[in-house]
Structure formats: structure tokens, C-alpha cells
Design an enzyme around this catalytic site. Structure first.
Site, PDB file in Angstrom:
ATOM      1  CB  CYS A  76       5.416  23.699   8.488  1.00  0.00           C
ATOM      2  SG  CYS A  76       4.038  24.365   9.437  1.00  0.00           S
TER       3      CYS A  76
ATOM      4  CG  HIS B  77       5.877  25.111   4.022  1.00  0.00           C
ATOM      5  ND1 HIS B  77       5.461  25.449   5.296  1.00  0.00           N
ATOM      6  CD2 HIS B  77       6.683  26.149   3.623  1.00  0.00           C
ATOM      7  CE1 HIS B  77       5.969  26.607   5.656  1.00  0.00           C
ATOM      8  NE2 HIS B  77       6.715  27.063   4.646  1.00  0.00           N
TER       9      HIS B  77
END
Length: 483
Positions: A52, A102
Site C-alpha cells: 500500500c 497511508h
């Protein structure tokens, strides 16, 4: 005519193989399938470090992981690039970001200060959560959490539509809006074989595990688990397809479709049992191959169709968008501008991508979790061309596949006499790429020390988060301790 709006929509862990338009007979994605036929389909788009945070950091900065510093999850990004929001603000855009971020690396529910948002002004964001029901986020500069009502991707989609409607009505500036969905990534617990639940009620019961086709590269011992996981995974995919259809209907009804660049992609894929593996990080097609569909206003000259030659990667997206707008591309960006290729003004020599895992951890820990086929966690570097995938680990050649003859990657050519010459040529190309990027293929622990992450986390994270971080990235397995 004013500059085109930009609407960038991306999901988390949605592999390229999970769409009707890519040949999947089970999953129902009619809206994205239709869009694929009406857009430019970059069918060889790659997530080069299939995790991610590295993907997202390269997307936002236009830089490589060893430059921005996010080569694993949950570490703080370097502010070494102006970032996509600032760059578009400087050429007259209003900027917005909704959903998962993130790349701040200061705890998954911590406030992300304005100075670390890379120029995004409209801001409804959380660092990371995969609890999809009433999930939290920070509303602009509020320091207390707000909550998306119901299934978060549906609520985020409605918020994106509301933002665009207000922009059209009240603002003459074009907008640059990023909508970052959390599904179909598995919700917690974050085990490698955890179920894919928490989908909304309108897709519940849509798929039955026993009716789903399982890829031939899923070992017999994993097939039941794979079908059970696909049942929920596909439910999330269809829910997101519903949201995508709602957005396209709004764009058409409002007239914004006539002057909006619309992109749909994903940050990486999901193994779902292929080769006995789960989730991501690994160098197989289910992990690294992602969808990438782009539709532009007619005057930009990008025609619908399949574009199979460009291996667009996240660091390439920012320079490509700027190229489509004929805007200046800052020298600090490290990606490739594919706009000339998309406009069919340029042809490509054989393209390739450098794929990497810099430090193992999370759901693919060092020397374990390799399944019955023995693909245990390890650092690797590799090269992906239109025909071949070649990967080395710290011991030498590890994987080599002819993707034209063996698309399911069932026959590893390493050690085969007939593959010696092609592996030799691929190794030369891989060495060149590593030299160009000053990647010395250090061990993951060396990189963690080089970037100071073992020290910074003593103050950045609370004790529980620090312990989780160290264990996720293998420190306990190596007998190392936090300083």
C-alpha cells in the site's frame, strides 16, 4: 476552454484479474467493464513494489521508494517532492482528497498536519483503516474523528459527488480530486487468510463460494479457502463497481464528463491463494498487475482502446498527467511521461518495470508464510517485460516465467538450459535498472538502519504500535532489538 478536471479513483488491493473486461467469468463489474471499452486501457500497468504505502507515496510524489523513503508500510514520507496537490494548485486547480492516505507514518489514526498533505485542500482522510462500516476520518483541520455513515466507500463516493457538484456550481477553477477506496482489501484481522467480510447489504449473497471458478495456479490445498475468500472479495468489487457507476452517471448528467480526465486504478493486487500465497508483496501477476483505465476529453487526443506496451507505474502518473496538459514537468520527478504514447504521437521501445520488495513483513514475513510451494518471505529485485518476468533474491536467480506461453506462471524456468540465454539478457537489463536507480540491493535491515526508522519510531509511535511495527518487519526474527 478551461483546463480539464481530474478525477482519480483508486481501490486498495483490487487485482487486474478481478474484472469482467479482463476475462473473469464470475465477478460482476458492469460499470467498469463499460468504462474499459470507452477508455484507454493500459493493460500492462504494474505495481512495482506491491504494497500500500510505497505505491501511494510514488503516486503522490512522482518519485521512487528509495527517494521518498516509503519502501515499507507505516513509515513517514520525506517531503522531497512538491507533491501532486501542490503542483496542480500551482497551475490553477482546486485540490481534494477523500479516503485512505497511508503515507504519513505516524500512527494509523493520527492527525495528518496540513504541512504533510502535499497541497490537498479539501480533506476528508484517515491514514489507514480497513473497518468499512462507520469508519473514521479527519474532516479538514478538525482534530477529533468523524465517521463515514454505513459502508465507507459508498459514503466517500457520495461526498466526492457532492464536492464536484459544488465545484461546478460555485467555482470557476478546475478540480483535481483523488478518491481512495479501502476495499476490496480484507478487513481486520490482518491475517494472510482472513475473510473478506464487511461488504454492504446490497451485495450480500451475490456470490456463492461453490459456484466460483478457481484459477489453475491455486494449489489443491488452498482451493476451498480461496473460493471462500473470493465470495467476499467479489462482493466488495461489485459494491465499488456500483459506486463507480454512480459517479459516471453524475458526470454525464452534470456535463462534467465533457471536460474531465477520469482515471481508475488500484495500488496493488491480491494473491487469494494463487501459488499457495495470500495478499500481496510477492512478484506474481496476481500481486503486481493492476487495472489502469483513463478517459480524457476529446480535445486531448487520447482514443479508446487497449494500450499494451506501456508498463505505467505509480511514479509515472504525475508526469503523464502534466504531459497531457502540456504543463511543465519538474525535474525532481522520477517517473516517465507516457502522454505522447497515449496520444499516439510516440511509439515505445520494449518497456519494462523494476519490481522490488525492499523488506519483508506484514503478511509475508521473512523465511515463513511460503505455502506448500515454498515461496517464503524474502527481499527481491526483478524485471517485468511484456513477455518475461525474471526475479532474483539474495541467493541469486529465483523465478523466471515466459508470460506469453505460461500466463499462470506454473513453469519456473530457473535452472532450465533452454532459458539460460534469455535469463542472461534479463539479468543485464536488471543490472542496468538497478544502477540507474542507485539501488544496491541492500538487505531490508540495512535499509531500515540507513533511513533511521528503528530510532524514529521510539518517539513517533506509542509502545504498542512500536512493538507491532518491529515484529511486522522482522526484527524479532533476526534477533535485533530496538535501540
Amino acid at each position: 476552454m478551461k483546463k480539464p478536471n481530474i478525477l482519480f479513483i483508486f481501490a486498495d488491493q483490487w487485482r487486474a484479474q478481478a474484472f469482467g473486461y479482463t476475462g473473469n467469468p464470475d465477478v460482476q463489474t458492469p460499470n467498469i467493464d463499460q468504462f474499459a471499452h470507452e477508455s484507454a486501457n493500459l493493460s500492462q500497468a504494474i505495481s512495482p513494489c506491491p504494497l500500500c504505502s510505497p505505491y501511494r507515496a510514488s503516486l503522490i510524489t512522482g518519485q521512487l521508494p528509495l527517494t521518498h523513503g516509503v519502501f515499507i508500510n507505516d513509515v513517514p514520507i520525506k517531503l522531497s517532492s512538491p507533491g501532486i496537490g501542490n503542483i496542480f494548485k500551482n497551475i490553477g486547480y482546486d485540490t481534494a482528497y477523500i479516503g485512505k492516505w497511508h503515507i504519513n507514518g505516524q500512527g494509523r489514526e493520527s492527525v495528518i498536519p496540513e504541512s504533510r498533505r502535499f497541497g490537498f485542500d479539501y480533506w476528508k482522510v484517515l491514514e489507514c483503516s480497513h473497518n468499512y462500516c462507520n469508519s473514521p476520518y479527519y474532516d479538514h483541520n478538525h482534530t477529533s474523528l468523524s465517521y463515514w455513515e454505513g459502508y465507507d466507500a459508498y459514503a466517500q463516493t457520495d461526498d466526492a459527488i457532492s464536492y464536484m457538484a459544488k465545484q461546478k456550481k460555485h467555482n470557476s477553477n478546475p478540480f483535481c480530486l483523488f478518491l481512495s477506496w479501502g476495499p476490496p482489501h480484507a478487513p481486520p484481522p490482518y491475517m494472510r487468510d482472513s475473510p473478506y467480510d464487511q461488504y454492504p447489504e446490497d451485495v450480500a449473497g451475490l456470490y456463492q463460494a461453490e459456484d466460483l471458478e478457481i484459477s489453475e495456479n491455486v494449489p489443491a490445498s488452498c482451493r476451498l479457502q480461496s473460493s471462500n475468500m473470493l465470495e467476499g472479495y467479489y462482493a466488495h468489487c461489485t459494491a465499488l463497481d456500483n459506486s463507480f457507476g454512480k459517479i459516471r452517471a453524475f458526470l454525464k448528467k452534470s456535463g462534467l464528463d465533457e471536460n474531465t480526465i477520469l482515471i481508475f486504478t488500484s495500488d496493488h493486487g491480491d494473491m487469494l491463494g494463487s501459488h499457495g500465497l495470500w495478499k500481496k508483496q510477492v512478484p506474481f501477476e496476481e500481486s503486481i498487475l493492476v487495472p489502469f483505465l483513463i478517459q480524457t476529453p476529446a480535445y486531448l487526443g487520447v482514443e479508446p482502446g487497449v494500450y499494451p506496451d506501456a508498463m505505467i507505474e505509480p511514479q509515472d502518473i504525475l508526469p503523464t498527467l502534466l504531459g497531457l496538459l502540456s504543463a511543465d514537468i519538474p525535474n525532481i520527478l522520477e517517473g516517465t511521461d507516457y502522454s505522447g504514447y497515449l496520444k499516439k504521437e510516440e511509439t515505445l521501445e520494449e518497456d519494462c518495470a523494476l519490481i522490488s520488495v525492499y523488506q519483508t513483513g506484514g503478511q509475508w514475513t521473512r523465511d515463513s508464510d511460503g505455502g506448500e510451494l515454498g515461496y517464503t518471505g524474502r527481499e527481491y529485485r526483478g524485471i517485468r517485460t511484456n513477455q518475461f518476468l525474471y526475479v532474483i533474491d539474495k541467493q541469486g536467480p529465483w523465478l523466471c516465467y515466459d508470460l506469453e506461453k505460461d500466463p499462470k506462471q506454473l513453469h519456473n524456468l530457473v535452472g532450465k538450459a533452454e532459458a539460460f540465454e534469455i535469463m542472461h539478457q534479463l539479468q543485464i537489463r536488471l543490472n542496468t535498472l538497478l544502477q540507474e536507480r542507485n539501488d544496491q540491493f541492500k538487505s531490508g535491515f540495512e535499509l531500515l538502519e540507513d533511513y533511521g526508522y528503528t530510532r524514529k519510531f521510539a518517539t513517533a509511535l506509542n509502545p504498542n504500535e512500536l512493538e507491532l511495527y518491529l515484529s511486522n518487519w522482522g526484527y524479532e526474527t533476526e534477533g535485533k532489538h530496538h535501540e
